[in-house]
Write a protein that holds these residues in place. Structure first.
Motif, PDB file in Angstrom:
ATOM      1  N   GLY A 112       0.798  -1.213   0.000  1.00  0.00           N
ATOM      2  CA  GLY A 112       0.000   0.000   0.000  1.00  0.00           C
ATOM      3  C   GLY A 112       0.830   1.263   0.000  1.00  0.00           C
ATOM      4  O   GLY A 112       0.329   2.337  -0.332  1.00  0.00           O
ATOM      5  N   SER A 113       2.108   1.159   0.377  1.00  0.00           N
ATOM      6  CA  SER A 113       3.009   2.312   0.325  1.00  0.00           C
ATOM      7  C   SER A 113       3.608   2.429  -1.074  1.00  0.00           C
ATOM      8  O   SER A 113       3.811   1.424  -1.758  1.00  0.00           O
ATOM      9  N   PRO A 114       3.921   3.645  -1.508  1.00  0.00           N
ATOM     10  CA  PRO A 114       4.474   3.819  -2.855  1.00  0.00           C
ATOM     11  C   PRO A 114       5.876   3.245  -2.976  1.00  0.00           C
ATOM     12  O   PRO A 114       6.686   3.342  -2.056  1.00  0.00           O
ATOM     13  N   PHE A 115       6.160   2.650  -4.137  1.00  0.00           N
ATOM     14  CA  PHE A 115       7.460   2.061  -4.433  1.00  0.00           C
ATOM     15  C   PHE A 115       8.003   2.735  -5.686  1.00  0.00           C
ATOM     16  O   PHE A 115       7.341   2.782  -6.721  1.00  0.00           O
ATOM     17  N   GLY A 116       9.212   3.278  -5.597  1.00  0.00           N
ATOM     18  CA  GLY A 116       9.826   3.916  -6.752  1.00  0.00           C
ATOM     19  C   GLY A 116      10.982   4.793  -6.312  1.00  0.00           C
ATOM     20  O   GLY A 116      11.235   4.947  -5.112  1.00  0.00           O
ATOM     21  N   GLY A 117      11.700   5.366  -7.288  1.00  0.00           N
ATOM     22  CA  GLY A 117      12.925   6.060  -6.915  1.00  0.00           C
ATOM     23  C   GLY A 117      13.198   7.346  -7.655  1.00  0.00           C
ATOM     24  O   GLY A 117      12.421   7.796  -8.496  1.00  0.00           O
ATOM     25  N   TYR A 118      14.338   7.951  -7.316  1.00  0.00           N
ATOM     26  CA  TYR A 118      14.846   9.172  -7.927  1.00  0.00           C
ATOM     27  C   TYR A 118      15.849   8.801  -9.034  1.00  0.00           C
ATOM     28  O   TYR A 118      16.234   7.663  -9.217  1.00  0.00           O
ATOM     29  N   LYS A 119      16.277   9.827  -9.733  1.00  0.00           N
ATOM     30  CA  LYS A 119      17.385   9.748 -10.691  1.00  0.00           C
ATOM     31  C   LYS A 119      17.182   8.602 -11.690  1.00  0.00           C
ATOM     32  O   LYS A 119      16.093   8.452 -12.249  1.00  0.00           O
ATOM     33  N   HIS A 120      18.214   7.788 -11.905  1.00  0.00           N
ATOM     34  CA  HIS A 120      18.117   6.724 -12.907  1.00  0.00           C
ATOM     35  C   HIS A 120      17.325   5.515 -12.424  1.00  0.00           C
ATOM     36  O   HIS A 120      17.270   4.505 -13.128  1.00  0.00           O
ATOM     37  N   SER A 121      16.732   5.611 -11.258  1.00  0.00           N
ATOM     38  CA  SER A 121      15.923   4.495 -10.746  1.00  0.00           C
ATOM     39  C   SER A 121      14.472   4.565 -11.190  1.00  0.00           C
ATOM     40  O   SER A 121      13.691   3.674 -10.863  1.00  0.00           O
ATOM     41  N   GLY A 122      14.098   5.609 -11.930  1.00  0.00           N
ATOM     42  CA  GLY A 122      12.773   5.564 -12.520  1.00  0.00           C
ATOM     43  C   GLY A 122      11.945   6.820 -12.425  1.00  0.00           C
ATOM     44  O   GLY A 122      12.372   7.861 -11.927  1.00  0.00           O
ATOM     45  N   ILE A 123      10.707   6.675 -12.916  1.00  0.00           N
ATOM     46  CA  ILE A 123       9.721   7.748 -12.947  1.00  0.00           C
ATOM     47  C   ILE A 123       8.391   7.167 -12.497  1.00  0.00           C
ATOM     48  O   ILE A 123       7.933   6.158 -13.028  1.00  0.00           O
ATOM     49  N   GLY A 124       7.750   7.804 -11.508  1.00  0.00           N
ATOM     50  CA  GLY A 124       6.446   7.340 -11.049  1.00  0.00           C
ATOM     51  C   GLY A 124       6.554   6.481  -9.805  1.00  0.00           C
ATOM     52  O   GLY A 124       7.660   6.177  -9.325  1.00  0.00           O
ATOM     53  N   ARG A 125       5.398   6.096  -9.286  1.00  0.00           N
ATOM     54  CA  ARG A 125       5.332   5.272  -8.077  1.00  0.00           C
ATOM     55  C   ARG A 125       4.326   4.149  -8.266  1.00  0.00           C
ATOM     56  O   ARG A 125       3.315   4.315  -8.955  1.00  0.00           O
ATOM     57  N   GLU A 126       4.609   3.012  -7.653  1.00  0.00           N
ATOM     58  CA  GLU A 126       3.731   1.850  -7.746  1.00  0.00           C
ATOM     59  C   GLU A 126       3.210   1.475  -6.362  1.00  0.00           C
ATOM     60  O   GLU A 126       3.925   1.588  -5.370  1.00  0.00           O
ATOM     61  N   GLY A 127       1.965   1.009  -6.306  1.00  0.00           N
ATOM     62  CA  GLY A 127       1.381   0.560  -5.055  1.00  0.00           C
ATOM     63  C   GLY A 127       0.418   1.566  -4.449  1.00  0.00           C
ATOM     64  O   GLY A 127       0.656   2.776  -4.492  1.00  0.00           O
ATOM     65  N   GLY A 128      -0.691   1.064  -3.893  1.00  0.00           N
ATOM     66  CA  GLY A 128      -1.638   1.892  -3.168  1.00  0.00           C
ATOM     67  C   GLY A 128      -2.281   2.978  -4.013  1.00  0.00           C
ATOM     68  O   GLY A 128      -2.380   2.876  -5.242  1.00  0.00           O
ATOM     69  N   VAL A 129      -2.716   4.042  -3.367  1.00  0.00           N
ATOM     70  CA  VAL A 129      -3.429   5.126  -4.045  1.00  0.00           C
ATOM     71  C   VAL A 129      -2.551   5.800  -5.098  1.00  0.00           C
ATOM     72  O   VAL A 129      -2.998   6.080  -6.215  1.00  0.00           O
ATOM     73  N   LEU A 130      -1.270   6.069  -4.774  1.00  0.00           N
ATOM     74  CA  LEU A 130      -0.384   6.713  -5.744  1.00  0.00           C
ATOM     75  C   LEU A 130      -0.177   5.836  -6.968  1.00  0.00           C
ATOM     76  O   LEU A 130      -0.040   6.340  -8.087  1.00  0.00           O
ATOM     77  N   GLY A 131      -0.144   4.529  -6.774  1.00  0.00           N
ATOM     78  CA  GLY A 131      -0.022   3.612  -7.893  1.00  0.00           C
ATOM     79  C   GLY A 131      -1.233   3.641  -8.807  1.00  0.00           C
ATOM     80  O   GLY A 131      -1.120   3.471 -10.025  1.00  0.00           O
ATOM     81  N   LEU A 132      -2.408   3.885  -8.248  1.00  0.00           N
ATOM     82  CA  LEU A 132      -3.624   4.032  -9.045  1.00  0.00           C
ATOM     83  C   LEU A 132      -3.600   5.333  -9.837  1.00  0.00           C
ATOM     84  O   LEU A 132      -3.999   5.381 -11.008  1.00  0.00           O
ATOM     85  N   GLU A 133      -3.119   6.397  -9.216  1.00  0.00           N
ATOM     86  CA  GLU A 133      -3.147   7.717  -9.849  1.00  0.00           C
ATOM     87  C   GLU A 133      -2.289   7.779 -11.108  1.00  0.00           C
ATOM     88  O   GLU A 133      -2.578   8.562 -12.018  1.00  0.00           O
ATOM     89  N   ASP A 134      -1.255   6.951 -11.177  1.00  0.00           N
ATOM     90  CA  ASP A 134      -0.422   6.933 -12.381  1.00  0.00           C
ATOM     91  C   ASP A 134      -1.207   6.499 -13.616  1.00  0.00           C
ATOM     92  O   ASP A 134      -0.807   6.786 -14.748  1.00  0.00           O
TER      93      ASP A 134
END
Length: 475
Positions: free
Chosen positions: A442-464
């Motif tokens: 349920g917590s967002p998963f994702g990173g800065y810099k070369h680790s990616g764009i966006g977040r996965e999981g929970g409400v933030l994962g839906l918003e993408d």
């Protein structure tokens, strides 16, 4: 050997446009366990056409209707849980205990997280200026997932797409396609409308690139290497589609001199070696304060020497093999680089562990006295290899932690929680684990810099997976 040469398109298992067999290998014994088909442009075109057509109706379903489908999928997944555990162990090589407790469990945890998130999601709200903001499904989503946490990444992409009213085409890794095909069976059994979920197997060059460049795909969600993510982004640019990326990592684990050394070092090593080191957020760089460095090396060597490698079919907390010969060769090359560049080898090293002449098994390896110029400090290895470096003070710890192109996760251990939070605030990473705090569903998963764009999981994962529309009314 299982015959799995069909694709799931428009609610049916169909033959590929052109036969192109590919053998799925059991990494524990290097023997084929199934044959799948490798797709081509015609297969993607077929799947996308179906997804585009059904989007017109599926996007108009209510949140309540989709919640019923998700709840039904959860029941089916729980009932077929053992099947999923067995398949992941067979094709990935994850030990059966780990498959049951973590790999397959992600299918339940993320599904429940998205169900909870969907219930919280606001799709229509009035702004302070009187306008109305609406959140609507973005459209047809191309989903490309990796082999290292196969159901985890499938769940983090397929579920938010279906939950928000999008339709999708999934291309799972050709290394671990069987669990994806089982997941397709579950979606079919749950009663999702035919065509809202489609699956085409294949590689990145011939299938992933077609999906990312397709004019009728509105969004690409990709998890994999940073190099592949850059290629995906370039491919998607011509059609100006949304791109979300979950890419590589080289996560630091900072241990201050007031931390519980035994607990911190044990947690770092176990977390790094978990899943045979094949996790993008694994803490692969241990940074230890100078005053406790020698003691830390003694503890680390002791802890690592107790890590064992074993048959993935056996229960226990041992490590399984790497997923493939390609991955095995890369990890061996990086271990050799570490030795040649002058790092101190504490445990492990090149070659297979004693007693494992067959299979992609690798020795759990610790390097000490690693400097920031060494390849093993800078490059993602994706195997059971941990580097240990020394820092003098808080400022240097932060500098070393940030001295990477990646920014997925970081770990900070200190008895002074205020210091831990102060350091966490200055680390350029999407997730910071303080004193062993775990990542939760349920917590967002994702990173800065070369680790990616966006977040996965929970409400933030839906918003993408949602577009924003504003309704302007007269005063």
């Amino acid at each position: 050997m299982l015959d799995k040469r069909k694709f799931f398109i428009n609610g049916q298992w169909v033959n590929p446009a052109k036969p192109n067999d590919f053998k799925v290998i059991n990494p524990a014994n290097e023997k084929p366990i199934a044959v799948i088909s490798m797709g081509a442009e015609a297969d993607i075109n077929n799947a996308v056409s179906v997804a585009k057509k059904i989007f017109l109706s599926y996007s108009q379903t209510s949140t309540e209707e989709r919640l019923v489908l998700l709840e039904r999928l959860l029941e089916i997944y729980k009932r077929r849980y053992v099947e999923m555990v067995d398949i992941i162990t067979l094709e990935l090589g994850a030990p059966t205990t780990m498959s049951a407790e973590a790999q397959a469990d992600t299918g339940i945890g993320h599904l429940q997280g998205f169900i909870d998130g969907l219930r919280q999601l606001t799709t229509r709200e009035k702004l302070s200026n009187g306008d109305v903001l609406c959140r609507e499904p973005i459209g047809v989503c191309g989903l490309i997932t990796p082999w290292n946490w196969p159901i985890n990444q499938i769940a983090l992409k397929v579920l938010p797409a279906l939950a928000t009213g999008c339709t999708c085409v999934l291309k799972p890794s050709e290394q671990t396609p069987l669990c994806a095909m089982l997941y397709a069976e579950m979606i079919e059994e749950a009663g999702f409308p035919a065509g809202c979920f489609n699956l085409v197997n294949g590689d990145g060059i011939n299938v992933g690139s077609v999906l990312s460049a397709h004019k009728d795909v509105d969004m690409i969600s990709f998890t994999g290497s940073t190099a592949a993510g850059i290629t995906i982004s370039k491919s998607a640019a011509n059609t100006v589609k949304r791109v979300t990326l979950e890419l590589g990592g080289k996560s630091p684990y900072i241990i201050f001199d007031d931390a519980d050394l035994e607990a911190s070092i044990t947690n770092c090593i176990q977390s790094c070696f978990y899943n045979s080191g094949q996790s993008c957020d694994a803490p692969t760089r241990m940074l230890v304060q100078q005053s406790v460095y020698d003691e830390a090396l003694r503890i680390a060597q002791s802890v690592a020497s107790q890590v064992v490698v074993g048959n993935p079919q056996d229960e226990g907390d041992h490590l399984g093999p790497l997923v493939s010969g390609i991955q095995f060769d890369r990890v061996q090359m990086m271990i050799e680089k570490g030795i040649n560049e002058g790092a101190t080898l504490l445990t492990g090293g090149k070659g297979r562990p004693t007693g494992f002449e067959v299979g992609y098994f690798t020795k759990p390896t610790l390097f000490a006295d690693v400097t920031s110029t060494m390849s093993v400090f800078r490059e993602e290895i994706f195997g059971p290899v941990l580097t240990i470096s020394v820092f003098d003070d808080e400022a240097q710890a932060i500098e070393m932690a940030n001295d990477t192109d990646f920014g997925l996760a970081a770990y900070v251990d200190s008895n002074d929680v205020m210091r831990a939070e102060r350091v966490a605030a200055r680390i350029r990473a999407g997730m910071v684990h303080i004193n062993g705090g775990p990542h939760r569903y349920g917590s967002p998963f994702g990173g800065y810099k070369h680790s990616g764009i966006g977040r996965e999981g929970g409400v933030l994962g839906l918003e993408d997976f949602l577009e924003i529309k504003t309704l302007h009314y007269p005063d």
